[in-house]
Design a protein around this motif. Sequence first.
Motif, PDB file in Angstrom:
ATOM      1  N   ILE A 136      54.223 -85.676 -24.601  1.00  0.00           N
ATOM      2  CA  ILE A 136      53.849 -85.370 -25.979  1.00  0.00           C
ATOM      3  C   ILE A 136      52.799 -84.269 -26.011  1.00  0.00           C
ATOM      4  CG2 ILE A 136      52.776 -86.251 -28.090  1.00  0.00           C
ATOM      5  CD1 ILE A 136      54.093 -88.925 -27.519  1.00  0.00           C
ATOM      6  N   ILE A 137      53.110 -83.223 -26.769  1.00  0.00           N
ATOM      7  CA  ILE A 137      52.202 -82.101 -26.981  1.00  0.00           C
ATOM      8  C   ILE A 137      51.498 -82.311 -28.317  1.00  0.00           C
ATOM      9  CG2 ILE A 137      52.043 -79.606 -27.318  1.00  0.00           C
ATOM     10  CD1 ILE A 137      54.769 -79.404 -25.841  1.00  0.00           C
ATOM     11  N   VAL A 138      50.192 -82.092 -28.349  1.00  0.00           N
ATOM     12  CA  VAL A 138      49.490 -82.080 -29.629  1.00  0.00           C
ATOM     13  C   VAL A 138      48.924 -80.680 -29.840  1.00  0.00           C
ATOM     14  CG1 VAL A 138      48.992 -84.529 -29.863  1.00  0.00           C
ATOM     15  CG2 VAL A 138      47.463 -83.125 -28.496  1.00  0.00           C
ATOM     16  N   LYS A 139      49.237 -80.122 -30.996  1.00  0.00           N
ATOM     17  CA  LYS A 139      48.891 -78.732 -31.296  1.00  0.00           C
ATOM     18  C   LYS A 139      47.777 -78.650 -32.323  1.00  0.00           C
ATOM     19  CE  LYS A 139      50.730 -74.399 -33.176  1.00  0.00           C
ATOM     20  NZ  LYS A 139      51.910 -73.726 -33.758  1.00  0.00           N
ATOM     21  N   GLY A 140      46.715 -77.951 -31.962  1.00  0.00           N
ATOM     22  CA  GLY A 140      45.584 -77.784 -32.850  1.00  0.00           C
ATOM     23  C   GLY A 140      45.741 -76.615 -33.815  1.00  0.00           C
ATOM     24  N   TRP A 141      44.854 -76.604 -34.778  1.00  0.00           N
ATOM     25  CA  TRP A 141      44.824 -75.628 -35.862  1.00  0.00           C
ATOM     26  C   TRP A 141      44.723 -74.189 -35.365  1.00  0.00           C
ATOM     27  CZ3 TRP A 141      40.697 -72.469 -37.692  1.00  0.00           C
ATOM     28  CH2 TRP A 141      40.778 -72.034 -39.028  1.00  0.00           C
ATOM     29  N   GLU A 142      44.167 -74.016 -34.162  1.00  0.00           N
ATOM     30  CA  GLU A 142      43.949 -72.661 -33.628  1.00  0.00           C
ATOM     31  C   GLU A 142      45.239 -71.943 -33.277  1.00  0.00           C
ATOM     32  OE1 GLU A 142      40.783 -75.347 -31.599  1.00  0.00           O
ATOM     33  OE2 GLU A 142      42.818 -75.523 -32.395  1.00  0.00           O
ATOM     34  N   GLY A 143      46.324 -72.688 -33.115  1.00  0.00           N
ATOM     35  CA  GLY A 143      47.566 -72.105 -32.630  1.00  0.00           C
ATOM     36  C   GLY A 143      48.239 -71.174 -33.624  1.00  0.00           C
ATOM     37  N   GLY A 144      49.196 -70.390 -33.113  1.00  0.00           N
ATOM     38  CA  GLY A 144      49.955 -69.490 -33.967  1.00  0.00           C
ATOM     39  C   GLY A 144      51.132 -70.195 -34.611  1.00  0.00           C
ATOM     40  N   GLY A 145      51.737 -69.540 -35.585  1.00  0.00           N
ATOM     41  CA  GLY A 145      52.877 -70.146 -36.275  1.00  0.00           C
ATOM     42  C   GLY A 145      52.440 -71.329 -37.119  1.00  0.00           C
ATOM     43  N   HIS A 146      53.350 -72.296 -37.281  1.00  0.00           N
ATOM     44  CA  HIS A 146      53.033 -73.464 -38.106  1.00  0.00           C
ATOM     45  C   HIS A 146      51.828 -74.208 -37.563  1.00  0.00           C
ATOM     46  CE1 HIS A 146      56.437 -72.926 -40.675  1.00  0.00           C
ATOM     47  NE2 HIS A 146      57.292 -72.981 -39.680  1.00  0.00           N
ATOM     48  N   THR A 147      50.945 -74.602 -38.455  1.00  0.00           N
ATOM     49  CA  THR A 147      49.707 -75.230 -38.029  1.00  0.00           C
ATOM     50  C   THR A 147      49.272 -76.299 -39.016  1.00  0.00           C
ATOM     51  OG1 THR A 147      47.446 -74.729 -37.291  1.00  0.00           O
ATOM     52  CG2 THR A 147      48.246 -73.538 -39.216  1.00  0.00           C
ATOM     53  N   SER A 148      48.291 -77.083 -38.607  1.00  0.00           N
ATOM     54  CA  SER A 148      47.796 -78.156 -39.470  1.00  0.00           C
ATOM     55  C   SER A 148      46.324 -77.891 -39.793  1.00  0.00           C
ATOM     56  CB  SER A 148      47.969 -79.506 -38.773  1.00  0.00           C
ATOM     57  OG  SER A 148      47.194 -79.558 -37.591  1.00  0.00           O
ATOM     58  N   GLU A 149      45.516 -78.947 -39.873  1.00  0.00           N
ATOM     59  CA  GLU A 149      44.122 -78.761 -40.258  1.00  0.00           C
ATOM     60  C   GLU A 149      43.128 -79.343 -39.263  1.00  0.00           C
ATOM     61  OE1 GLU A 149      43.609 -80.214 -44.205  1.00  0.00           O
ATOM     62  OE2 GLU A 149      45.000 -78.779 -45.094  1.00  0.00           O
ATOM     63  N   GLU A 150      43.599 -79.849 -38.109  1.00  0.00           N
ATOM     64  CA  GLU A 150      42.699 -80.378 -37.094  1.00  0.00           C
ATOM     65  C   GLU A 150      42.748 -79.504 -35.851  1.00  0.00           C
ATOM     66  OE1 GLU A 150      41.799 -84.984 -37.413  1.00  0.00           O
ATOM     67  OE2 GLU A 150      43.904 -84.645 -36.937  1.00  0.00           O
ATOM     68  N   THR A 151      41.637 -79.422 -35.171  1.00  0.00           N
ATOM     69  CA  THR A 151      41.544 -78.561 -34.002  1.00  0.00           C
ATOM     70  C   THR A 151      42.060 -79.258 -32.750  1.00  0.00           C
ATOM     71  OG1 THR A 151      39.336 -79.283 -33.346  1.00  0.00           O
ATOM     72  CG2 THR A 151      39.472 -77.528 -34.995  1.00  0.00           C
ATOM     73  N   THR A 152      42.310 -78.458 -31.739  1.00  0.00           N
ATOM     74  CA  THR A 152      42.744 -78.992 -30.453  1.00  0.00           C
ATOM     75  C   THR A 152      41.697 -79.952 -29.884  1.00  0.00           C
ATOM     76  OG1 THR A 152      43.905 -76.914 -30.039  1.00  0.00           O
ATOM     77  CG2 THR A 152      43.530 -78.337 -28.139  1.00  0.00           C
ATOM     78  N   MET A 153      40.430 -79.608 -30.037  1.00  0.00           N
ATOM     79  CA  MET A 153      39.358 -80.459 -29.518  1.00  0.00           C
ATOM     80  C   MET A 153      39.343 -81.836 -30.180  1.00  0.00           C
ATOM     81  SD  MET A 153      35.293 -79.667 -29.055  1.00  0.00           S
ATOM     82  CE  MET A 153      35.548 -78.822 -27.496  1.00  0.00           C
ATOM     83  N   VAL A 154      39.808 -81.911 -31.409  1.00  0.00           N
ATOM     84  CA  VAL A 154      39.853 -83.188 -32.122  1.00  0.00           C
ATOM     85  C   VAL A 154      41.125 -83.966 -31.799  1.00  0.00           C
ATOM     86  CG1 VAL A 154      40.033 -84.227 -34.420  1.00  0.00           C
ATOM     87  CG2 VAL A 154      38.376 -82.400 -34.010  1.00  0.00           C
ATOM     88  N   LEU A 155      42.243 -83.264 -31.709  1.00  0.00           N
ATOM     89  CA  LEU A 155      43.535 -83.926 -31.522  1.00  0.00           C
ATOM     90  C   LEU A 155      43.724 -84.494 -30.118  1.00  0.00           C
ATOM     91  CD1 LEU A 155      45.881 -81.428 -33.402  1.00  0.00           C
ATOM     92  CD2 LEU A 155      45.484 -83.813 -34.034  1.00  0.00           C
ATOM     93  N   VAL A 156      43.356 -83.740 -29.101  1.00  0.00           N
ATOM     94  CA  VAL A 156      43.662 -84.153 -27.729  1.00  0.00           C
ATOM     95  C   VAL A 156      43.011 -85.474 -27.334  1.00  0.00           C
ATOM     96  CG1 VAL A 156      43.524 -83.528 -25.289  1.00  0.00           C
ATOM     97  CG2 VAL A 156      44.189 -81.806 -26.981  1.00  0.00           C
ATOM     98  N   PRO A 157      41.712 -85.665 -27.553  1.00  0.00           N
ATOM     99  CA  PRO A 157      41.139 -86.949 -27.158  1.00  0.00           C
ATOM    100  C   PRO A 157      41.705 -88.130 -27.929  1.00  0.00           C
ATOM    101  CG  PRO A 157      39.511 -85.597 -28.303  1.00  0.00           C
ATOM    102  CD  PRO A 157      40.677 -84.725 -28.012  1.00  0.00           C
ATOM    103  N   GLN A 158      42.058 -87.918 -29.202  1.00  0.00           N
ATOM    104  CA  GLN A 158      42.697 -88.990 -29.958  1.00  0.00           C
ATOM    105  C   GLN A 158      44.022 -89.374 -29.316  1.00  0.00           C
ATOM    106  OE1 GLN A 158      42.495 -88.984 -34.448  1.00  0.00           O
ATOM    107  NE2 GLN A 158      41.997 -86.843 -34.061  1.00  0.00           N
ATOM    108  N   ALA A 159      44.821 -88.358 -28.978  1.00  0.00           N
ATOM    109  CA  ALA A 159      46.117 -88.616 -28.365  1.00  0.00           C
ATOM    110  C   ALA A 159      45.954 -89.316 -27.021  1.00  0.00           C
ATOM    111  CB  ALA A 159      46.890 -87.309 -28.194  1.00  0.00           C
TER     112      ALA A 159
END
Length: 319
Positions: free
Chosen positions: A140-163
């Motif tokens: 499972i990949i979790v993609k943070g807000w910093e990425g290109g293309g479609h994005t959400s509102e949470e950063t990679t630093m926030v998403l990864v530890p949760q996952a």
Amino acid sequence: MSNKVCEILNIKYPVIQGPMAWTANPSLVAAVSNAGGMGTLGCGFAPAEVIRDQIRATKTLTDKPFGANIFMAPPVLEMNGPTLLEEKPPVVYADILAGLDYDLAKKYFDLWHENGMKIVFKASFISDAVIADKAGADVIIVKGWEGGGHTSEETTMVLVPQAADLISAPVVACGGIADGRGMAAGFCLGAVGIEMGSAFLLAKECDIAENVKDRIIHTGDMETVITGYCTGEPSRQIKNKLSDRLVALEADYNKAEAAARFGEPCEGSLRKAMTEGNIDYGAIMIGQIVPVLKEIRTAEDIIVSTVRGCEKILGYEVC
């Protein structure tokens, strides 16, 4: 040391190349896979015959594992799902913007597994990552807000530890990663692999227009913008005349009216940029990490330098 992502996907390095539409074509995908990572075809919403041709072309260029992506929405699954079953790429790379349905995911994940394919799922929301994990995704990949293309509102630093805390499948960090420093950060947050998209736009084997590569090299800080909030599918791209027009639409009209006006300027905008080289009215989808992308290199150099740089920082081998 052993690495779960490498073991599951049968790859040398825990580096996945993002499936960018009109960009992640067989030449790039095969180069990434041949270099020890996992290349992924940017199938997007392409017709079944195009996806079939791309999978077959990639198989002529590499005997290593690679993926083909598909959007987890019923119309797309019905249109392109049969092609994946016929062609059987080693990996199905599934994703969705938001709202993964468990029953739908379970149905197709089981079907793909029964046909010998591994499943990588990319989520921009933790809720979708949890559902994909329960449905049986292998990675499972979790993609943070910093990425290109479609994005959400949470950063990679926030998403990864949760996952890392919530799911049992190996976690891959995505968004704002383009070298060993970003990879090391992802590992410190709990990931055991990374996905990079933007970095591979400057790969020698990436066959996008040369003036697009030059535009990327000369793009500085704060020169990307997110547009499309009105559509529910916001995307990050390099600022240009197209993005200026889209920003103006969202400022001048209410959400519904702006969304209705997005279709005309956005239609074919990725193709206009990546294939035709229209850097003014085409969409160059890329992440916030773009200012550090300054040279064209081989896919192998990008992967190996990233992994070695990460290992130097962490003080141990990651795979």
